[in-house]
Every structure is written in structure tokens, then in C-alpha cells.
Design a protein around this motif. Structure first.
Motif, short mmCIF file in Angstrom:
data_model
loop_
_atom_site.label_atom_id
_atom_site.label_comp_id
_atom_site.label_asym_id
_atom_site.label_seq_id
_atom_site.Cartn_x
_atom_site.Cartn_y
_atom_site.Cartn_z
N PHE A 230 0.83 -1.21 0.00
CA PHE A 230 0.00 0.00 0.00
C PHE A 230 0.86 1.26 0.00
CE2 PHE A 230 -4.10 -1.92 2.07
CZ PHE A 230 -4.27 -2.72 0.96
N SER A 231 1.99 1.22 0.71
CA SER A 231 2.89 2.39 0.75
C SER A 231 3.50 2.64 -0.62
CB SER A 231 4.00 2.17 1.77
OG SER A 231 3.49 2.03 3.07
N THR A 233 2.32 1.66 -3.53
CA THR A 233 1.26 2.08 -4.46
C THR A 233 0.96 3.56 -4.30
OG1 THR A 233 0.28 -0.14 -4.39
CG2 THR A 233 -1.12 1.66 -5.17
N HIS A 234 0.88 4.00 -3.05
CA HIS A 234 0.59 5.42 -2.78
C HIS A 234 1.72 6.31 -3.28
CE1 HIS A 234 -1.19 8.85 -0.76
NE2 HIS A 234 -0.07 9.06 -0.11
N THR A 237 1.82 6.40 -7.11
CA THR A 237 0.70 7.18 -7.64
C THR A 237 0.97 8.68 -7.53
OG1 THR A 237 -0.86 5.42 -7.04
CG2 THR A 237 -1.77 7.62 -7.40
#
Length: 285
Positions: A230-231, A233-234, A237
């Protein structure tokens, strides 16, 4: 991993590919959790919804185990089928150099923190765990019984499955998607002395407690399956959105890994030294 767990509690962040696994090792974590959620996302671009096959996951484990030197706990989902599939799964993951696996009791495989789960009957699950334990060839290879029954049949049924898993010899227990700190504590008290997995999923169904809190309760192995995923991906992005909007990347330099740092993470220096050594021998000859 068995030796590590006999000494202290282990924190194992989730790896979803070889790069994330090498980062975990470089930060001196004692072990890696190979997340099925992350594997399905990184290998297939699909949700954790039963798409990843046994052979795909075993190959993923093998590729990662070749580039790190710390123990690897791998998500073996439901064991991928019937008893004969369970046996093959154990052999494939042993051959892939996993240190441990967990096998769960879901019927319609999906991420444990999603809605709509179903579980197989208790006796069928215990038979699967028993078959997995009998199938292993390496006594150091650990097999954890994971139950998702809390969300479907309640905590009492989940704990009953835990007790019966221990009776047939499971090395540890993994109660997924517990819904409160009180439930985490109740499980820890009921299974004092058992190797217990705590699963800390951001935005999941289980409250996020600290390592110290979980260790004090009695959890031996604390996994963070999607923290890295998740880190990353963030961060990606945000960086690519900036590139799209601003049309430049020079202002991102302070926020990204350098070329040299990434080369070091990949072990380029070792390969260059090996190449140079052979070049010396070539000149001598």
C-alpha cells in the motif's frame, strides 16, 4: 524460522515481489511474509480472490527465496484443493525454500478481510491440516493452521478449530480477521504457550495494535501483509501524478531512491566483483 520463534517474537513485513523482499532484508527484519494478496496483485494484476494457482505461488516463493537469506513464511491459501493437492502443496513450497506456510479453512477463497467468506466444515479442515503435517519431509518446515471462521461462524467455532488443529500437531495458529483488541486478547489467553500469528492489515477488520502490545498479549509472529504494497502504491501514484501534471521529474529527486542506492540493494557490487575476479583469471591464463 522455528529457531527464531523459540527466541522471541518476530515481526515479518509482507513482500509482494523480489524488490520488496530485499528491502525488508536490508532493514534487518528477521523474516518475510509472502502475502497472497500482494502476490496476486503484483504477478497477475488481480485481487486476492482465488486466482493465484499453487504452481504460480510456489514459483513466486522460489524466485524470492533465491535472493534473500532470511526465513520466509508463505501464504498457501486453502492448500489448493483436496488432500492430494494439500500434499503436493507442502512438497512444492518445501522445494521452493519457504520456511513455513499457513493453510486456511476457506471454501470460496478470498482475502480474509473481505466480505462474503465461507468456510469448510471443521473436520474437513482438520483433516487437511493433518495431511499437510504428515506430508512434510523437513521437520523444521512449519505449518500454521489459519481459520477464517470468526467472520462466518463466530469466535467460539474459530477457537474450537484452533484446539483441534493443535491436537493433530499444527506448529501454530492464525486466527484471521479478529474484530477487536478484546478478541485478540481472548485468543492469546486461551492459547497461552502456542505460536500465534497476529495479522495487522491497514484498513482491515482487525484493530492495529503495536508490536509491544501484541507481544505482551502473547503473539509470537506479527505480520504486516500490505504495509509495503500500500505504501509503494501510494508513493508511485503521487510521483506519477506529479509527472503527468507538471511534465517534469526533477523536483521528485529528494523523494526517490537514487540510482546508486538501488544498484546496491540489487547487489550489483557483488556481481561486479565476481566479474572482475574472472577477468583476472582470464588475463592470467
Amino acid at each position: 524460522m522455528r529457531a527464531l520463534l523459540s527466541e522471541s517474537a518476530i515481526v515479518a513485513p509482507g513482500a509482494y515481489d523480489a524488490v520488496s523482499a530485499k528491502i525488508i532484508e536490508s532493514l534487518d527484519f528477521p523474516a518475510i511474509y509472502l502475502t497472497g494478496y500482494g502476490a496476486s496483485a503484483s504477478k497477475l494484476g488481480l485481487p486476492d480472490y482465488g486466482f493465484m494457482t499453487q504452481t504460480e505461488m510456489a514459483a513466486h516463493v522460489s524466485g524470492i527465496s533465491k535472493v534473500v537469506n532470511i526465513p520466509l513464511l508463505a501464504d498457501a491459501d486453502t492448500g489448493y484443493g483436496s488432500i492430494v493437492n494439500i500434499v503436493r502443496t507442502v512438497h512444492e513450497f518445501e522445494d521452493a525454500q519457504a520456511s513455513a506456510i499457513h493453510i486456511e479453512d476457506q471454501e470460496n477463497k478470498r482475502c480474509g478481510h473481505m466480505q462474503g467468506k465461507q468456510v469448510i466444515e471443521r473436520q474437513e479442515f482438520i483433516t487437511k491440516i493433518s495431511a499437510a503435517l504428515k506430508a512434510r519431509r523437513d521437520p523444521e518446515f512449519m505449518i500454521f493452521a489459519r481459520t477464517d471462521a470468526r467472520s462466518v461462524k463466530g469466535l467460539d467455532e474459530a477457537m474450537a478449530r484452533g484446539y483441534e488443529s493443535l491436537k493433530v500437531g499444527a506448529d501454530g495458529l492464525f486466527f484471521d480477521a479478529l474484530e477487536s483488541a478484546e478478541e485478540l486478547e481472548r485468543v492469546a489467553k486461551e492459547f497461552t504457550g502456542t505460536c500465534l500469528v497476529a495479522n495487522m492489515v491497514e484498513f482491515g477488520r482487525t484493530p492495529l495494535l503495536s508490536v509491544d502490545e501484541l507481544h505482551r498479549m502473547g503473539y509470537s509472529l506479527i505480520i504486516y501483509p500490505v504495509t509495503g504494497l500500500f505504501s509503494a502504491t501510494h508513493a508511485m501514484t503521487l510521483a506519477l501524478q506529479h509527472l503527468k501534471d507538471a511534465g517534469e521529474n526533477s523536483s521528485l529527486l529528494s523523494q526517490v531512491t537514487t540510482f546508486e542506492q538501488f544498484a546496491e540493494l540489487m547487489g550489483l557490487g557483488d556481481w561486479k566483483n565476481l566479474e572482475a575476479e574472472y577477468q583476472k583469471n582470464k588475463i592470467k591464463n
